[in-house]
Design a protein around this motif. Structure first.
Motif, PDB file in Angstrom:
ATOM      1  N   ILE A  16       0.846  -1.203   0.000  1.00 31.20           N
ATOM      2  CA  ILE A  16       0.000   0.000   0.000  1.00 31.20           C
ATOM      3  C   ILE A  16       0.878   1.249   0.000  1.00 31.20           C
ATOM      4  O   ILE A  16       0.660   2.176  -0.788  1.00 31.20           O
ATOM      5  CB  ILE A  16      -0.959  -0.007   1.204  1.00 31.20           C
ATOM      6  N   TYR A  17       1.872   1.288   0.891  1.00 28.04           N
ATOM      7  CA  TYR A  17       2.753   2.462   0.978  1.00 28.04           C
ATOM      8  C   TYR A  17       3.466   2.701  -0.350  1.00 28.04           C
ATOM      9  O   TYR A  17       3.590   3.848  -0.798  1.00 28.04           O
ATOM     10  CB  TYR A  17       3.780   2.289   2.097  1.00 28.04           C
ATOM     11  N   ASN A  18       3.951   1.633  -0.976  1.00 28.76           N
ATOM     12  CA  ASN A  18       4.663   1.772  -2.254  1.00 28.76           C
ATOM     13  C   ASN A  18       3.743   2.336  -3.341  1.00 28.76           C
ATOM     14  O   ASN A  18       4.153   3.185  -4.127  1.00 28.76           O
ATOM     15  CB  ASN A  18       5.255   0.435  -2.704  1.00 28.76           C
ATOM     16  N   LYS A  19       2.515   1.860  -3.381  1.00 30.97           N
ATOM     17  CA  LYS A  19       1.564   2.339  -4.390  1.00 30.97           C
ATOM     18  C   LYS A  19       1.246   3.812  -4.162  1.00 30.97           C
ATOM     19  O   LYS A  19       1.214   4.615  -5.101  1.00 30.97           O
ATOM     20  CB  LYS A  19       0.285   1.496  -4.359  1.00 30.97           C
ATOM     21  N   ILE A  20       1.031   4.186  -2.905  1.00 27.22           N
ATOM     22  CA  ILE A  20       0.745   5.591  -2.587  1.00 27.22           C
ATOM     23  C   ILE A  20       1.938   6.463  -2.956  1.00 27.22           C
ATOM     24  O   ILE A  20       1.768   7.543  -3.536  1.00 27.22           O
ATOM     25  CB  ILE A  20       0.348   5.742  -1.101  1.00 27.22           C
ATOM     26  N   ASP A  21       3.151   6.007  -2.651  1.00 33.94           N
ATOM     27  CA  ASP A  21       4.353   6.763  -3.028  1.00 33.94           C
ATOM     28  C   ASP A  21       4.411   6.974  -4.537  1.00 33.94           C
ATOM     29  O   ASP A  21       4.701   8.082  -5.007  1.00 33.94           O
ATOM     30  CB  ASP A  21       5.622   6.044  -2.566  1.00 33.94           C
ATOM     31  N   LYS A  22       4.132   5.933  -5.306  1.00 30.46           N
ATOM     32  CA  LYS A  22       4.156   6.037  -6.774  1.00 30.46           C
ATOM     33  C   LYS A  22       3.097   7.029  -7.260  1.00 30.46           C
ATOM     34  O   LYS A  22       3.345   7.822  -8.170  1.00 30.46           O
ATOM     35  CB  LYS A  22       3.935   4.669  -7.414  1.00 30.46           C
ATOM     36  N   ILE A  23       1.907   6.972  -6.681  1.00 32.08           N
ATOM     37  CA  ILE A  23       0.825   7.890  -7.067  1.00 32.08           C
ATOM     38  C   ILE A  23       1.248   9.336  -6.810  1.00 32.08           C
ATOM     39  O   ILE A  23       1.134  10.204  -7.696  1.00 32.08           O
ATOM     40  CB  ILE A  23      -0.480   7.560  -6.296  1.00 32.08           C
ATOM     41  N   LEU A  24       1.746   9.602  -5.622  1.00 32.79           N
ATOM     42  CA  LEU A  24       2.104  10.971  -5.264  1.00 32.79           C
ATOM     43  C   LEU A  24       3.314  11.472  -6.057  1.00 32.79           C
ATOM     44  O   LEU A  24       3.360  12.649  -6.446  1.00 32.79           O
ATOM     45  CB  LEU A  24       2.331  11.077  -3.762  1.00 32.79           C
TER      46      LEU A  24
END
Length: 177
Positions: A16-24
């Protein structure tokens, strides 16, 4: 791996954290919400809600609480440069003296007064250990920006990069002011 169980599901927090980082990262590089949604296979509305959760409203009154701070004078200089009029910046020794110089009722009363004052501000920047930051965020129930300076319990003063603090304050302040 950081896993949590929700009912029958096992959730990988790192994923989840990795996906959010990529989105931002993609959004901050200039891609639209729809472009990021298409690229990373998520709903555009999810990206909008994610940004809403983390949005810091500019032009707000700012207070700062930080401890234990090694370079207290430098930190206060940055705060005063930005016109921040309510701050509590303490070294470890000052923090201990503050707590030990009062009886239980006096300490509770003073802490309650400080919390009430902090709650009157729109944004509170908290410079503290992970546990203290979470506690203050819960007690203040305000928009909180944390600068995590280590894992609790901290027993030594920690150096705060004045440029980092300056950048955080600039990002919150209204550029028109």
């Amino acid at each position: 791996m950081n896993l949590i169980h929700i009912g029958e599901k096992v959730i990988n927090l790192e994923k989840i954290y990795n996906k959010i980082d990529k989105i931002l990262e993609a959004r901050s590089s200039g891609l639209s919400q729809q472009e990021v949604a298409d690229k990373l296979n998520v709903d555009r509305t999810f990206i909008s809600r994610l940004e809403g959760i983390g949005e810091v409203h500019k032009g707000k009154d700012i207070a700062v609480a930080g401890f234990p701070i090694k370079n207290k004078d430098e930190v206060i200089s940055v705060l005063e440069k930005h016109g921040i009029d309510f701050y509590i910046i303490m070294t470890e020794q000052e923090r201990r003296e503050f707590a030990e110089s009062k009886n239980g009722a006096e300490l509770i009363n003073e802490l309650m007064a400080l919390l009430a004052k902090g709650r009157s501000y729109d944004v509170v920047i908290v410079i503290a250990s992970d546990m203290r930051s979470k506690m203050l965020a819960a007690l203040l129930d305000k928009e909180i920006i944390t600068i995590n300076i280590g894992h609790s319990p901290l027993t030594q003063d920690v150096y705060i990069d004045p440029a980092l603090l300056d950048s955080v304050i600039e990002s919150v302040k209204d550029k028109k002011a």
